[in-house]
Each structure stands twice: as structure tokens, then as C-alpha cells.
Motif scaffolding. Sequence first.
Motif, short mmCIF file in Angstrom:
data_model
loop_
_atom_site.label_atom_id
_atom_site.label_comp_id
_atom_site.label_asym_id
_atom_site.label_seq_id
_atom_site.Cartn_x
_atom_site.Cartn_y
_atom_site.Cartn_z
N GLY A 38 82.57 -45.28 24.94
CA GLY A 38 82.22 -46.43 24.10
C GLY A 38 80.76 -46.80 24.22
N GLY A 39 80.24 -46.79 25.47
CA GLY A 39 78.82 -47.08 25.67
C GLY A 39 77.93 -46.06 24.98
N ILE A 40 78.30 -44.79 25.07
CA ILE A 40 77.52 -43.74 24.40
C ILE A 40 77.54 -43.94 22.90
CG2 ILE A 40 77.48 -41.26 23.91
CD1 ILE A 40 78.34 -40.82 26.83
N MET A 41 78.69 -44.27 22.34
CA MET A 41 78.78 -44.48 20.89
C MET A 41 77.95 -45.67 20.45
SD MET A 41 82.75 -43.37 20.00
CE MET A 41 83.14 -44.99 19.58
N LEU A 42 77.97 -46.76 21.21
CA LEU A 42 77.16 -47.92 20.86
C LEU A 42 75.66 -47.59 20.90
CD1 LEU A 42 79.06 -50.81 22.66
CD2 LEU A 42 78.87 -50.42 20.21
N ARG A 43 75.25 -46.88 21.94
CA ARG A 43 73.83 -46.50 22.08
C ARG A 43 73.42 -45.57 20.94
NH1 ARG A 43 69.03 -47.59 24.33
NH2 ARG A 43 68.00 -45.80 25.19
N TRP A 44 74.28 -44.58 20.61
CA TRP A 44 73.98 -43.65 19.53
C TRP A 44 73.87 -44.39 18.20
CZ3 TRP A 44 76.84 -42.27 15.18
CH2 TRP A 44 76.34 -41.18 14.47
N ASN A 45 74.77 -45.34 17.97
CA ASN A 45 74.74 -46.11 16.72
C ASN A 45 73.44 -46.90 16.61
OD1 ASN A 45 75.60 -47.20 14.31
ND2 ASN A 45 76.76 -48.83 15.29
N ALA A 46 73.01 -47.51 17.71
CA ALA A 46 71.77 -48.29 17.68
C ALA A 46 70.57 -47.38 17.42
CB ALA A 46 71.59 -49.03 19.00
N LYS A 47 70.52 -46.24 18.08
CA LYS A 47 69.40 -45.30 17.88
C LYS A 47 69.40 -44.76 16.46
CE LYS A 47 67.14 -45.05 21.71
NZ LYS A 47 65.74 -45.40 21.77
N PHE A 48 70.58 -44.42 15.94
CA PHE A 48 70.68 -43.89 14.58
C PHE A 48 70.21 -44.93 13.56
CE2 PHE A 48 73.12 -42.62 10.78
CZ PHE A 48 72.64 -41.33 10.66
N SER A 49 70.61 -46.18 13.75
CA SER A 49 70.16 -47.24 12.84
C SER A 49 68.65 -47.41 12.91
CB SER A 49 70.84 -48.56 13.20
OG SER A 49 72.23 -48.47 13.00
N GLU A 50 68.09 -47.32 14.11
CA GLU A 50 66.64 -47.44 14.27
C GLU A 50 65.91 -46.30 13.55
OE1 GLU A 50 63.49 -47.21 17.97
OE2 GLU A 50 65.51 -47.95 18.35
N VAL A 51 66.44 -45.08 13.66
CA VAL A 51 65.82 -43.94 12.98
C VAL A 51 65.90 -44.13 11.47
CG1 VAL A 51 66.11 -41.47 12.52
CG2 VAL A 51 66.16 -42.31 14.86
N LEU A 52 67.03 -44.59 10.96
CA LEU A 52 67.17 -44.81 9.52
C LEU A 52 66.22 -45.88 9.02
CD1 LEU A 52 71.01 -44.57 8.85
CD2 LEU A 52 69.24 -42.95 8.21
N LYS A 55 62.76 -44.46 8.86
CA LYS A 55 62.62 -43.52 7.75
C LYS A 55 62.46 -44.26 6.42
CE LYS A 55 64.96 -39.63 5.53
NZ LYS A 55 64.22 -39.83 4.34
N VAL A 56 63.28 -45.26 6.19
CA VAL A 56 63.18 -46.04 4.95
C VAL A 56 61.85 -46.77 4.89
CG1 VAL A 56 64.17 -48.01 3.73
CG2 VAL A 56 65.66 -46.24 4.63
N SER A 57 61.40 -47.31 6.00
CA SER A 57 60.12 -47.99 6.04
C SER A 57 58.98 -47.04 5.69
CB SER A 57 59.91 -48.60 7.43
OG SER A 57 58.64 -49.19 7.51
N ALA A 58 59.03 -45.84 6.24
CA ALA A 58 57.99 -44.85 5.92
C ALA A 58 58.04 -44.46 4.44
CB ALA A 58 58.16 -43.61 6.80
N ASP A 59 59.24 -44.27 3.91
CA ASP A 59 59.36 -43.92 2.49
C ASP A 59 58.84 -45.03 1.59
OD1 ASP A 59 60.45 -41.50 3.18
OD2 ASP A 59 62.53 -42.05 2.73
#
Length: 120
Positions: A38-52, A55-59
Amino acid sequence: MSDPAAPLERVRPSRSVRFRLLAIALLPMLVIVPLVAGGIMLRWNAKFSEVLINKVSADLTIARQYLARLMETNGERLTAIAQSARFQAPPPARHWRICWRRKRPPSASTISISPIPQAR
């Protein structure tokens, strides 16, 4: 009528040392593994949202720069076109004629729209 040659009385699983050791070994894994997952999934979700978001900000930054360049280069041309006499005068009134035509076979139909010639 208990037979003296019968095997010893069966041991209940809750009192057996083997089952107690198995519970001691498995319970931490049954508790810790889901918590770590669960901790890994929460961390991955936060990192994935940050990357998205990055990316949108750069676009959007690239799109703003491109639009600014287009407006800078084409702004003068658009202003000249918008201020031309043809766009300033109201368009002439036109009357339209709508004709419904049936072609053969009857299932195919067309509509044609054409301007009516004006008398001068």
C-alpha cells in the motif's frame, strides 16, 4: 470402547507447537506485506501525478510560446485584413433557394442550396 492399540489422541491445531510457530512466522508477513504494498502504491501514485503535472506544464509553456510567436508574426497581417474595406462593409443580403430532389431509386435523396440571382 477405546482400543488400547489405537493411536494417541489427536492434538488440536491451536495447541500444537508447529501451528504456533507457523502463526508466528506468517502473521507478520500477512500484516507487513500489504502495508508495504500500500505504501509503495501511494508513493508511485504521487510520483506519477507529479510527472503528469510537470509534463502538462511543459506542454502549456511550449503552446504559449508558439502562440506568442504566431501572434507576433501574423498579428500585423491579421490587423490589415480585419481593417480592410471588404470586412468593414456589411455583406450584401442574399436569398437562398432550397430544392429537394429525389433521385432514382427513391431511397436516395439530395438537398441542393443555391443563391437566387439578384436583379440589379
